[in-house]
Structures are given as C-alpha cells and as structure tokens.
Write a protein that holds these residues in place. Structure first.
Motif, mmCIF file in Angstrom:
data_model
loop_
_atom_site.group_PDB
_atom_site.id
_atom_site.type_symbol
_atom_site.label_atom_id
_atom_site.label_comp_id
_atom_site.label_asym_id
_atom_site.label_seq_id
_atom_site.Cartn_x
_atom_site.Cartn_y
_atom_site.Cartn_z
ATOM 1 N N ALA A 139 -8.748 5.150 -0.269
ATOM 2 C CA ALA A 139 -7.851 4.112 -0.795
ATOM 3 C C ALA A 139 -8.615 3.136 -1.696
ATOM 4 O O ALA A 139 -8.089 2.703 -2.734
ATOM 5 C CB ALA A 139 -7.186 3.366 0.352
ATOM 6 N N THR A 140 -9.852 2.806 -1.327
ATOM 7 C CA THR A 140 -10.676 1.912 -2.143
ATOM 8 C C THR A 140 -10.976 2.539 -3.496
ATOM 9 O O THR A 140 -10.871 1.880 -4.536
ATOM 10 C CB THR A 140 -11.983 1.562 -1.407
ATOM 11 O OG1 THR A 140 -11.656 0.922 -0.174
ATOM 12 C CG2 THR A 140 -12.865 0.661 -2.236
ATOM 13 N N ILE A 141 -11.346 3.810 -3.496
ATOM 14 C CA ILE A 141 -11.652 4.509 -4.751
ATOM 15 C C ILE A 141 -10.414 4.565 -5.642
ATOM 16 O O ILE A 141 -10.483 4.275 -6.844
ATOM 17 C CB ILE A 141 -12.209 5.931 -4.465
ATOM 18 C CG1 ILE A 141 -13.597 5.816 -3.829
ATOM 19 C CG2 ILE A 141 -12.270 6.758 -5.744
ATOM 20 C CD1 ILE A 141 -14.135 7.125 -3.285
ATOM 21 N N ILE A 142 -9.263 4.889 -5.072
ATOM 22 C CA ILE A 142 -8.020 4.948 -5.848
ATOM 23 C C ILE A 142 -7.674 3.572 -6.414
ATOM 24 O O ILE A 142 -7.293 3.443 -7.578
ATOM 25 C CB ILE A 142 -6.868 5.509 -4.981
ATOM 26 C CG1 ILE A 142 -7.116 6.998 -4.680
ATOM 27 C CG2 ILE A 142 -5.515 5.303 -5.652
ATOM 28 C CD1 ILE A 142 -6.171 7.582 -3.661
ATOM 29 N N LEU A 143 -7.829 2.550 -5.589
ATOM 30 C CA LEU A 143 -7.523 1.185 -6.036
ATOM 31 C C LEU A 143 -8.446 0.753 -7.174
ATOM 32 O O LEU A 143 -7.991 0.161 -8.166
ATOM 33 C CB LEU A 143 -7.628 0.206 -4.867
ATOM 34 C CG LEU A 143 -7.220 -1.224 -5.147
ATOM 35 C CD1 LEU A 143 -5.739 -1.311 -5.494
ATOM 36 C CD2 LEU A 143 -7.519 -2.100 -3.947
ATOM 37 N N LEU A 144 -9.731 1.060 -7.064
ATOM 38 C CA LEU A 144 -10.674 0.682 -8.117
ATOM 39 C C LEU A 144 -10.404 1.447 -9.415
ATOM 40 O O LEU A 144 -10.501 0.882 -10.506
ATOM 41 C CB LEU A 144 -12.105 0.879 -7.643
ATOM 42 C CG LEU A 144 -12.550 -0.068 -6.517
ATOM 43 C CD1 LEU A 144 -13.967 0.266 -6.066
ATOM 44 C CD2 LEU A 144 -12.455 -1.520 -6.945
ATOM 45 N N LEU A 145 -10.054 2.732 -9.306
ATOM 46 C CA LEU A 145 -9.691 3.507 -10.495
ATOM 47 C C LEU A 145 -8.413 2.953 -11.129
ATOM 48 O O LEU A 145 -8.311 2.852 -12.361
ATOM 49 C CB LEU A 145 -9.519 4.986 -10.143
ATOM 50 C CG LEU A 145 -10.801 5.746 -9.788
ATOM 51 C CD1 LEU A 145 -10.474 7.164 -9.332
ATOM 52 C CD2 LEU A 145 -11.757 5.766 -10.971
ATOM 53 N N ALA A 146 -7.453 2.567 -10.291
ATOM 54 C CA ALA A 146 -6.213 1.968 -10.805
ATOM 55 C C ALA A 146 -6.512 0.643 -11.507
ATOM 56 O O ALA A 146 -5.916 0.331 -12.543
ATOM 57 C CB ALA A 146 -5.219 1.769 -9.668
ATOM 58 N N LEU A 147 -7.445 -0.139 -10.949
ATOM 59 C CA LEU A 147 -7.825 -1.408 -11.572
ATOM 60 C C LEU A 147 -8.406 -1.172 -12.962
ATOM 61 O O LEU A 147 -8.025 -1.848 -13.922
ATOM 62 C CB LEU A 147 -8.843 -2.156 -10.706
ATOM 63 C CG LEU A 147 -9.443 -3.418 -11.333
ATOM 64 C CD1 LEU A 147 -8.375 -4.487 -11.511
ATOM 65 C CD2 LEU A 147 -10.592 -3.936 -10.496
ATOM 66 N N VAL A 148 -9.307 -0.218 -13.077
ATOM 67 C CA VAL A 148 -9.922 0.076 -14.374
ATOM 68 C C VAL A 148 -8.850 0.505 -15.375
ATOM 69 O O VAL A 148 -8.813 0.029 -16.515
ATOM 70 C CB VAL A 148 -11.014 1.163 -14.223
ATOM 71 C CG1 VAL A 148 -11.487 1.659 -15.576
ATOM 72 C CG2 VAL A 148 -12.181 0.634 -13.411
ATOM 73 N N ALA A 149 -7.941 1.385 -14.938
ATOM 74 C CA ALA A 149 -6.874 1.856 -15.824
ATOM 75 C C ALA A 149 -5.949 0.705 -16.228
ATOM 76 O O ALA A 149 -5.594 0.562 -17.405
ATOM 77 C CB ALA A 149 -6.083 2.968 -15.145
ATOM 78 N N LEU A 150 -5.562 -0.122 -15.271
ATOM 79 C CA LEU A 150 -4.679 -1.256 -15.570
ATOM 80 C C LEU A 150 -5.335 -2.262 -16.509
ATOM 81 O O LEU A 150 -4.672 -2.820 -17.388
ATOM 82 C CB LEU A 150 -4.249 -1.946 -14.281
ATOM 83 C CG LEU A 150 -3.076 -1.320 -13.548
ATOM 84 C CD1 LEU A 150 -2.844 -2.015 -12.213
ATOM 85 C CD2 LEU A 150 -1.826 -1.362 -14.394
ATOM 86 N N ARG A 151 -6.616 -2.498 -16.317
ATOM 87 C CA ARG A 151 -7.323 -3.431 -17.200
ATOM 88 C C ARG A 151 -7.328 -2.906 -18.632
ATOM 89 O O ARG A 151 -7.117 -3.659 -19.576
ATOM 90 C CB ARG A 151 -8.748 -3.661 -16.705
ATOM 91 C CG ARG A 151 -8.808 -4.567 -15.480
ATOM 92 C CD ARG A 151 -10.202 -4.699 -14.945
ATOM 93 N NE ARG A 151 -11.077 -5.312 -15.937
ATOM 94 C CZ ARG A 151 -11.888 -6.318 -15.711
ATOM 95 N NH1 ARG A 151 -11.965 -6.823 -14.498
ATOM 96 N NH2 ARG A 151 -12.639 -6.812 -16.652
ATOM 97 N N MET A 152 -7.555 -1.610 -18.795
ATOM 98 C CA MET A 152 -7.562 -1.025 -20.146
ATOM 99 C C MET A 152 -6.162 -1.069 -20.760
ATOM 100 O O MET A 152 -6.007 -1.424 -21.936
ATOM 101 C CB MET A 152 -8.094 0.407 -20.104
ATOM 102 C CG MET A 152 -9.571 0.465 -19.803
ATOM 103 S SD MET A 152 -10.392 2.086 -19.724
ATOM 104 C CE MET A 152 -9.165 3.299 -19.940
ATOM 105 N N ILE A 153 -5.152 -0.736 -19.973
ATOM 106 C CA ILE A 153 -3.777 -0.720 -20.482
ATOM 107 C C ILE A 153 -3.325 -2.132 -20.874
ATOM 108 O O ILE A 153 -2.763 -2.329 -21.953
ATOM 109 C CB ILE A 153 -2.820 -0.099 -19.441
ATOM 110 C CG1 ILE A 153 -3.104 1.395 -19.307
ATOM 111 C CG2 ILE A 153 -1.359 -0.345 -19.804
ATOM 112 C CD1 ILE A 153 -2.424 2.055 -18.121
ATOM 113 N N THR A 154 -3.569 -3.112 -19.990
ATOM 114 C CA THR A 154 -3.136 -4.475 -20.311
ATOM 115 C C THR A 154 -3.887 -5.028 -21.520
ATOM 116 O O THR A 154 -3.294 -5.718 -22.349
ATOM 117 C CB THR A 154 -3.296 -5.437 -19.117
ATOM 118 O OG1 THR A 154 -4.647 -5.416 -18.666
ATOM 119 C CG2 THR A 154 -2.356 -5.093 -17.995
#
Length: 176
Positions: free
Chosen positions: A13-28
């Motif tokens: 869950a931590t790995i998925i959350l961190l990957l989602a954070l990186v993706a969201l930061r790039m998208i935003t």
C-alpha cells in the motif's frame, strides 16, 4: 521479531501510494502549467502554485501513510491537535501572512488584472491609481504616474474595489 511477511500489505500500500503521489504531482504540475500558458501567467507565479499544491499533496500522503501503518486514531488526534495548537498560537499573530498567501492564490486563478494594467484602488482615505509592475505571493508592486513605487498587500487588494483603467492612447490629429 520483524518479518516482511507480517507487513506485506502495508509495504504494498505504501509503494502504491508513493507511486500515485509521483503521478499526481506530475499531472497537477502539467495541468497548472497548461492553465498558466493559456492565461499568459508568469512562470514564477506558476511555480509558486505548483509548490503549494505539492505541499498539500504531501500532507495528505503523510496522513494516509499514518493510517496505512495502523497508528491508533486516538494517537493521531492527540498529535494533530497538539501540532494545531502550537501552530495556531504561533500563527495567530501571523494571520495576515496566511491571508496574503491565500489572496495570492485567488489572484492567480481568477486573475482579474495583469502586469502592465493601470488600476484604480477605491479607498476612501488613500485612493491609488497606478500601473501593476509585478504580482507576488504576498503583495502587488504598483508604480504611479509620478514614479512612486507602492507595495500593496494581496489581501487588501481583494478587499478594496478595483477599476481597471483603459489603456491611454496619445491623442493624434488625423489629416485627410
């Protein structure tokens, strides 16, 4: 003793959350830059908004990680309330700084005027007519016709009535 098998779900869950954070930061960041480009906004203002959104996302991810790793809700509330109390006491005297930052964000997204516009600030005691030189996080830099430089706080700019003056063109005589 510590075993990876015991914490497999939390690690995943931590790995998925961190990957989602990186993706969201790039998208935003891309979305904000696209909005800024279409609105012809300044690069340094765009970078400030991106920085603010990234800080907000990091706070949300930190809270999510605390929940994922099973910290007791009671402990979270005690910690958050203690931090909020300290920040509240420390920031009570600094509310104008937060107000200016928030106003700067509002000015960024609504952007009723641009650098180079001449505005008139309707203040009963101190009316100002000046050209906007720069819009920063905390203030707007203005220059009057007499050459006086005025630094005006963003929060006051949102509280006062503003007129955007038409561009002044030189009167020329036309001959047939």
């Amino acid at each position: 003793m510590f075993s990876l098998k015991e914490y497999t779900q939390e690690i995943l869950a931590t790995i998925i959350l961190l990957l989602a954070l990186v993706a969201l930061r790039m998208i935003t960041a891309k979305l904000i830059r696209r909005f800024a480009a279409s609105s012809h906004l300044l690069e340094h203002r765009t970078n400030l908004v991106i920085k603010y959104t990234h800080v907000f996302m990091n706070i949300l991810v930190t809270i999510s990680l605390i929940v994922i790793w099973g910290v007791e809700t009671k402990d979270i509330f005690i910690t958050v309330s203690s931090i909020a109390t300290v920040i509240g006491v420390a920031m009570f005297a600094q509310w104008s700084i937060l107000s200016n930052i928030t106003s700067g964000m509002i000015l960024f997204f609504s952007f009723p005027f641009r650098i180079g516009d001449t505005i008139k600030i309707h203040d009963k005691d101190f009316p100002i007519e000046a050209e906007i030189e720069d819009i920063n996080t905390f203030h707007v830099s203005l220059r009057t016709k007499e050459g006086e430089k005025i630094i005006f706080p963003n929060n006051l700019l949102l509280q006062k009535g503003i007129s955007i003056m038409p561009a002044h063109y030189e009167e020329k005589e036309f001959f047939d």
